[in-house]
Design a protein around this motif. Structure first.
Motif, short mmCIF file in Angstrom:
data_model
loop_
_atom_site.label_atom_id
_atom_site.label_comp_id
_atom_site.label_asym_id
_atom_site.label_seq_id
_atom_site.Cartn_x
_atom_site.Cartn_y
_atom_site.Cartn_z
N ARG A 140 -2.62 0.30 -9.04
CA ARG A 140 -2.08 -0.88 -7.61
C ARG A 140 -2.85 -1.41 -6.77
O ARG A 140 -2.37 -2.45 -6.07
CB ARG A 140 -0.72 0.46 -7.06
N GLU A 141 -4.14 -0.59 -6.52
CA GLU A 141 -4.50 -1.78 -5.32
C GLU A 141 -5.24 -2.72 -5.48
O GLU A 141 -5.74 -3.30 -4.41
CB GLU A 141 -5.84 -0.29 -4.57
N ALA A 142 -5.73 -2.72 -7.13
CA ALA A 142 -6.55 -3.52 -8.02
C ALA A 142 -5.22 -4.54 -7.93
O ALA A 142 -5.10 -5.81 -7.38
CB ALA A 142 -6.94 -3.28 -9.22
N VAL A 143 -4.26 -4.03 -8.36
CA VAL A 143 -2.70 -5.44 -8.35
C VAL A 143 -3.42 -6.34 -6.89
O VAL A 143 -2.92 -7.23 -6.26
CB VAL A 143 -1.63 -5.03 -8.49
N LEU A 144 -2.89 -5.45 -5.60
CA LEU A 144 -2.43 -5.54 -4.12
C LEU A 144 -3.88 -6.44 -4.31
O LEU A 144 -3.98 -7.75 -3.01
CB LEU A 144 -2.51 -3.99 -3.33
N ARG A 145 -4.84 -6.12 -4.68
CA ARG A 145 -6.15 -6.96 -4.73
C ARG A 145 -6.36 -9.24 -5.30
O ARG A 145 -7.06 -8.92 -4.51
CB ARG A 145 -7.94 -6.34 -4.41
N GLY A 146 -5.27 -8.84 -6.21
CA GLY A 146 -5.77 -9.31 -7.09
C GLY A 146 -6.76 -9.48 -8.26
O GLY A 146 -6.73 -10.74 -8.56
N LEU B 213 -3.46 5.06 -11.87
CA LEU B 213 -1.95 4.31 -11.01
C LEU B 213 -1.75 4.15 -9.28
O LEU B 213 -1.73 2.72 -9.55
CB LEU B 213 -0.64 5.64 -11.20
N ALA B 214 -2.52 4.66 -9.01
CA ALA B 214 -3.30 4.80 -7.39
C ALA B 214 -4.51 3.13 -8.04
O ALA B 214 -3.84 1.99 -6.73
CB ALA B 214 -3.80 5.85 -6.82
N ALA B 215 -5.08 3.57 -8.44
CA ALA B 215 -5.52 2.25 -8.91
C ALA B 215 -5.45 1.27 -9.18
O ALA B 215 -5.86 0.22 -9.09
CB ALA B 215 -7.43 2.85 -9.36
N MET C 252 0.82 -0.96 0.28
CA MET C 252 0.16 0.18 -0.16
C MET C 252 0.73 1.43 0.26
O MET C 252 0.83 2.54 -0.54
CB MET C 252 -0.83 -0.03 1.31
N ASP C 253 2.07 1.23 0.10
CA ASP C 253 2.75 2.25 0.77
C ASP C 253 2.87 2.98 -1.22
O ASP C 253 2.99 4.06 -0.93
CB ASP C 253 4.73 1.78 0.49
N LYS C 254 3.28 2.65 -2.22
CA LYS C 254 2.72 3.09 -2.94
C LYS C 254 1.53 3.49 -3.51
O LYS C 254 1.73 4.93 -4.19
CB LYS C 254 3.39 1.48 -4.51
N VAL C 255 0.80 3.12 -3.60
CA VAL C 255 -0.37 3.79 -3.21
C VAL C 255 -0.95 4.98 -2.94
O VAL C 255 -0.89 5.66 -3.96
CB VAL C 255 -1.85 2.57 -2.69
N GLN C 256 0.08 4.74 -1.60
CA GLN C 256 -0.25 6.89 -1.04
C GLN C 256 1.25 7.12 -1.70
O GLN C 256 0.47 8.34 -1.76
CB GLN C 256 0.35 5.99 0.46
#
Length: 78
Positions: free
Chosen positions: A44-50, A40-42, A1-5
């Protein structure tokens, strides 16, 4: 989540600069860049949620040149 922030913070900085910019070309560039960072944030969040984001590869894997330069400059100069 650091990158998202980080991405969201950069988008916010673009928004703050947008409020101060008078030149229409600069304002347009900042609007575009702010949108790229939010995407980019959205992504990355999607990637983190798989999940897949908009059916495409994650945007941070294919970051636009202007966004990549801005991100790298921020990393170097704080």
């Amino acid at each position: 989540m650091d990158k998202v922030q980080e991405y969201r913070e950069h988008a916010h900085r673009c928004e703050l600069l947008l409020e101060k910019a008078a030149d229409p070309r600069v304002r347009q560039k900042l609007r575009r860049e702010r949108q790229e960072w939010l995407e980019l944030a959205a992504s990355r969040e999607a990637v983190l949620r798989g999940e897949r984001w908009a059916g495409e590869r994650a945007l941070d894997e294919e970051m636009t040149l202007s966004s990549l330069r801005a991100f790298e400059a921020r990393q170097r100069f704080g």
